[in-house]
Enzyme design. Structure first.
Site, PDB file in Angstrom:
ATOM      1  CG  ASP A 133       0.289   0.395   4.892  1.00 18.73           C
ATOM      2  OD1 ASP A 133       0.456   0.382   3.795  1.00 18.73           O
ATOM      3  OD2 ASP A 133       0.880   0.202   6.152  1.00 18.73           O
ATOM      4  CG  ASP A 138       6.197  -5.532  -0.123  1.00 19.60           C
ATOM      5  OD1 ASP A 138       6.461  -4.291   0.272  1.00 19.60           O
ATOM      6  OD2 ASP A 138       5.085  -5.987  -0.289  1.00 19.60           O
TER       7      ASP A 138
END
Length: 268
Positions: free
Chosen positions: A11, A130
Site C-alpha cells: 500500500d 472494498d
C-alpha cells in the site's frame, strides 16, 4: 489442481509503503523497492502495488515508481490506484506491470472494465472491491446475519449503493479476470479472513478471488484455502514487519496439506 497463491501487498502513500487497521491509522512500513525485491527472493507468487491515495488526491498512479519496482521483480505484478482510463492502464503495463487493478473508477463508470478487457485482455484486469458489512436501512435484503455487504470507494471513505456480491457478478460479466476482495471489517486486524463472503463469491463466480484483510497467522491462510474456494490470500503487515515471512507461511501451509508453490531457492 491450481496451487494457491500468496501475495504480499504494497500500500503506497507518498512513495512509501504504509499499513493501517480498518483503512485508518497508517504507519510507515518501509521502502517499496526494497520490499518488492525481498518478496520476490522469498518466493512470493505475485506482488500487488496499490497507490491508496491516488483517487482521493485526483492524480495518477506513480508510474516511475512502478517502473522501478518492476525492474527488481521476476513474479507477476499488479498495480492499482487512480487508474481511470485505458491510456494510463497501458502506461502502467508498459512500465512493467502484468495486471492493472481498478476500483473507484470502475464503480463510477463500469464500462471501464469492458474497455480494459477489450484492450488488454481479461487476464490483465483485476477489479479491487472494498467491502464492509453494514446494517440494512433501506429495505434491502440482508446478505448475512441481518447485515448487508456494501461496496466502498475512495480508499474506503465513501459508501456506495452497490451490494458487494451483485457488483462482483457484474464485474465478471464485463470482463474482469480476477476480483481482489478486501474486507474493511477485517483489514489489518490479523483476526482471520472474511470467510463467509469469500466462499460465497468464490462459488458464484468463475474467475479467481483474491482474499484480502485479516490474515495474521498461517492458520488463517489454511482456513481460507480449506474453507473457501479462494485462489489467493493477500496480506501486508505480517510480511512487512517480519511477523510471518513468506517462506515460513508456505512451509506451514504445505505441511497442512495446502497445494502451494515452494521455490527451491526461496530465501529463509
Amino acid at each position: 489442481m491450481l496451487k494457491k497463491r500468496i501475495i504480499p501487498c504494497l500500500d503506497i502513500k507518498d512513495g512509501r509503503t504504509v499499513k493501517g487497521i480498518n483503512f485508518v491509522g497508517l504507519r510507515d512500513a518501509g521502502d517499496p523497492v526494497q520490499l518488492a525485491r525481498q518478496y520476490a527472493d522469498q518466493g512470493a507468487d505475485e506482488l500487488c502495488f496499490l497507490d491508496i491515495t491516488a483517487t482521493v488526491e485526483k492524480r495518477e498512479t506513480l508510474v516511475p515508481l512502478v517502473r522501478e519496482i518492476a525492474a527488481v521483480l521476476n513474479i507477476p505484478f499488479t498495480v492499482g490506484g487512480g487508474i481511470n482510463d485505458v491510456k494510463l492502464a497501458k502506461e502502467i503495463i508498459k512500465a512493467g506491470a502484468d495486471k492493472v487493478a481498478v476500483n473507484s473508477a470502475a464503480v463510477h463508470r463500469p464500462e471501464l472494465i469492458n474497455e480494459l478487457a477489450a484492450e488488454l485482455g481479461n487476464q490483465c484486469v483485476v477489479v479491487a472491491v472494498d467491502t464492509k458489512r453494514i446494517a440494512v436501512t433501506d429495505g434491502a435484503k440482508p446478505s448475512f446475519d441481518g447485515l448487508t455487504n456494501k461496496v466502498f470507494v475512495a480508499g474506503g471513505r465513501i459508501e456506495t449503493e452497490l451490494e458487494t456480491i451483485a457488483w462482483c457478478e457484474e464485474c465478471e460479466r464485463r470482463g474482469a479476470g480476477e476480483i481482489l476482495l478486501t474486507s474493511m471489517d477485517h483489514d489489518g486486524t490479523k483476526n482471520g479472513f472474511a470467510l463467509e463472503i469469500t466462499d460465497t463469491l468464490s462459488r458464484k463466480l468463475n474467475i479467481p478471488i483474491i482474499a484480502s484483510g485479516g490474515g495474521g497467522t498461517a492458520a488463517h491462510f489454511e482456513e481460507l484455502f480449506k474453507d473457501t474456494h479462494a485462489s489467493a490470500g493477500l496480506a501486508a503487515s505480517i510480511f512487512h514487519f517480519g511477523e510471518l515471512p513468506v517462506p515460513e507461511l508456505k512451509k506451514q501451509l504445505a505441511k497442512a496439506g495446502v497445494e502451494i508453490r515452494i521455490p527451491a531457492k526461496a530465501a529463509i
